[in-house]
Design an enzyme around this catalytic site. Structure first.
Site, PDB file in Angstrom:
ATOM      1  N   GLN A  99       0.852  -1.206   0.000  1.00 45.22           N
ATOM      2  CA  GLN A  99       0.000   0.000   0.000  1.00 45.22           C
ATOM      3  C   GLN A  99       0.879   1.244   0.000  1.00 45.22           C
ATOM      4  O   GLN A  99       0.402   2.359  -0.135  1.00 45.22           O
ATOM      5  CB  GLN A  99      -0.893   0.029   1.246  1.00 45.22           C
ATOM      6  CG  GLN A  99      -1.817  -1.160   1.395  1.00 45.22           C
ATOM      7  CD  GLN A  99      -2.442  -1.183   2.765  1.00 45.22           C
ATOM      8  OE1 GLN A  99      -3.526  -0.648   2.980  1.00 45.22           O
ATOM      9  NE2 GLN A  99      -1.757  -1.799   3.706  1.00 45.22           N
ATOM     10  N   HIS A 117      -1.353   1.616  -4.236  1.00 43.30           N
ATOM     11  CA  HIS A 117      -1.701   3.034  -4.085  1.00 43.30           C
ATOM     12  C   HIS A 117      -0.753   3.961  -4.833  1.00 43.30           C
ATOM     13  O   HIS A 117      -0.683   5.146  -4.523  1.00 43.30           O
ATOM     14  CB  HIS A 117      -1.750   3.403  -2.591  1.00 43.30           C
ATOM     15  CG  HIS A 117      -2.869   2.709  -1.862  1.00 43.30           C
ATOM     16  ND1 HIS A 117      -2.866   2.532  -0.496  1.00 43.30           N
ATOM     17  CD2 HIS A 117      -3.999   2.149  -2.320  1.00 43.30           C
ATOM     18  CE1 HIS A 117      -3.978   1.880  -0.141  1.00 43.30           C
ATOM     19  NE2 HIS A 117      -4.672   1.633  -1.238  1.00 43.30           N
ATOM     20  N   THR A 187       0.470  -2.978   8.807  1.00 47.41           N
ATOM     21  CA  THR A 187      -0.705  -2.266   8.305  1.00 47.41           C
ATOM     22  C   THR A 187      -1.841  -2.365   9.314  1.00 47.41           C
ATOM     23  O   THR A 187      -2.037  -3.386   9.959  1.00 47.41           O
ATOM     24  CB  THR A 187      -1.166  -2.804   6.930  1.00 47.41           C
ATOM     25  OG1 THR A 187      -2.295  -2.039   6.473  1.00 47.41           O
ATOM     26  CG2 THR A 187      -1.552  -4.279   6.987  1.00 47.41           C
ATOM     27  N   GLU A 214       1.277  -4.110  17.294  1.00 51.11           N
ATOM     28  CA  GLU A 214       0.064  -4.186  18.126  1.00 51.11           C
ATOM     29  C   GLU A 214      -1.042  -4.879  17.336  1.00 51.11           C
ATOM     30  O   GLU A 214      -0.957  -5.002  16.115  1.00 51.11           O
ATOM     31  CB  GLU A 214      -0.385  -2.767  18.506  1.00 51.11           C
ATOM     32  CG  GLU A 214      -0.713  -1.892  17.303  1.00 51.11           C
ATOM     33  CD  GLU A 214      -0.980  -0.436  17.684  1.00 51.11           C
ATOM     34  OE1 GLU A 214      -0.668  -0.045  18.824  1.00 51.11           O
ATOM     35  OE2 GLU A 214      -1.482   0.290  16.811  1.00 51.11           O
TER      36      GLU A 214
END
Ligand code: BV8
Length: 250
Positions: A99, A117, A187, A214
């Site tokens: 991305q 992107h 991501t 995380e």
């Protein structure tokens, strides 16, 4: 770092591997992420900057923002995470589906890359679609005009509300569906339709391994979540492959 045995077994029998990456893989190269505590969007509102209307309303402001980000990208270096992915091409059929627009996977040496992107190094005229790749365009502070038709030149990135390049999306989706392992690295998995790609891989039976600092929206779908920095985890996976001489059987 000990990896779970199911993952090591998958790694030893895998042929095709996809790395679906987001801004987090470039964080250790000094490029801020979008939604983290120092995220870009915390300072800027995407609706103000990363969309076509904003550009047509204030081309110089949006152009300047991309020049600022280009500056950061040019000074950045691929980190150990990008480099490990490129080196894993020696052991597996690796495809990168990113991305990110920062060109760091290519600079790290990855060969097969789908850029969902766009790429901040490329620009094109909004009128006649003449491409102006860097450095054949002087890096001005205001949006340059096309040499052929005088139209506005914009960054070749996908803005909110814009379609993703069909060939990149379908190529990335197909690679993910055919992968034995789909790594989802750095991501938040909140931007669509890109975030569908790891889900398509999952649906097609690929083993989903998330690498993030995380939990994310994708964690619930992952077969294995490795919590840690991409620049530390990916080299450890590479070393695992090298030391146990995991060779792609194909
Ligand atoms: C489209 C290029 C339609 C420009 C970008 C409501 C619900 C669902 C969807 C929507 C909605 N409203 C609108 C939409 C659609 C919208 C969307 O998904 N919005 C989201 C935000 C809700 N999508 C679109 O508009 C797309 N187009 O839908 O078109 C259409 C249909 C038909 C016809 C015409 C049009 C276009 C989306 C593309 C937008 N462009 N970027 C630019 O960069 O300037 S998006 C931007 O977000 C970047 O590309 C970025 O890569 C991407 C995703 O973000 P992440 O990469 O995940 O980055 P983030 O900061 O979020 O997360 C970083 C992660 O890394 C974190 O999890 C963090 O924990 C982790 N991390 C940090 N450090 C590390 C780490 N992990 C490992 N190691 C570390 N060291």
């Amino acid at each position: 770092m000990q990896f779970k045995s199911e993952f090591l077994q998958k790694l030893s029998s895998a042929k095709k591997i996809v790395f679906f990456t987001g801004a987090g893989i470039s964080a250790e190269s000094g490029i801020s992420t979008f939604r983290g505590k120092d995220g870009i969007w915390n300072k800027m509102k995407p609706e103000e900057l990363a969309n076509f209307d904003a550009f047509m309303r204030n081309p110089d402001l949006v152009w300047e923002w991309y020049q600022h980000r280009r500056d950061i990208v040019h000074k950045a270096q691929p980190n150990a995470g990008h480099i490990a992915i490129a080196e894993l091409e020696k052991y597996f059929d690796v495809t990168v589906v990113t991305q990110n627009i920062d060109n760091l996977h290519r600079r790290a040496g990855s060969k097969k890359i789908f850029e969902l992107h766009g790429n901040i190094e490329r620009n094109y005229c909004v009128e006649c679609h003449t491409f102006y790749n860097l450095p054949d365009i002087e890096l001005t502070h205001s949006a340059p005009k096309c040499k052929n038709c005088g139209g506005l030149v914009r960054p070749d990135v996908v803005w909110f509300g814009e379609m993703l390049p069909e060939d990149q999306f379908s190529g990335g989706e197909k690679a993910a569906e055919w992968s034995d392992i789909c790594f989802v690295v750095g991501t938040s998995a909140v931007v669509y339709p890109a975030a569908y790609i790891p889900l398509a891989a999952k649906r097609a039976g690929s083993y989903i391994v998330e690498v993030n600092i995380e939990p994310t929206d994708l964690t619930q779908f992952a077969d294995y979540s490795i919590f840690g920095k991409a620049g530390e985890v990916l080299p450890k996976i590479l070393n695992e492959v090298k030391s146990s001489k995991i060779q792609s059987p194909g």
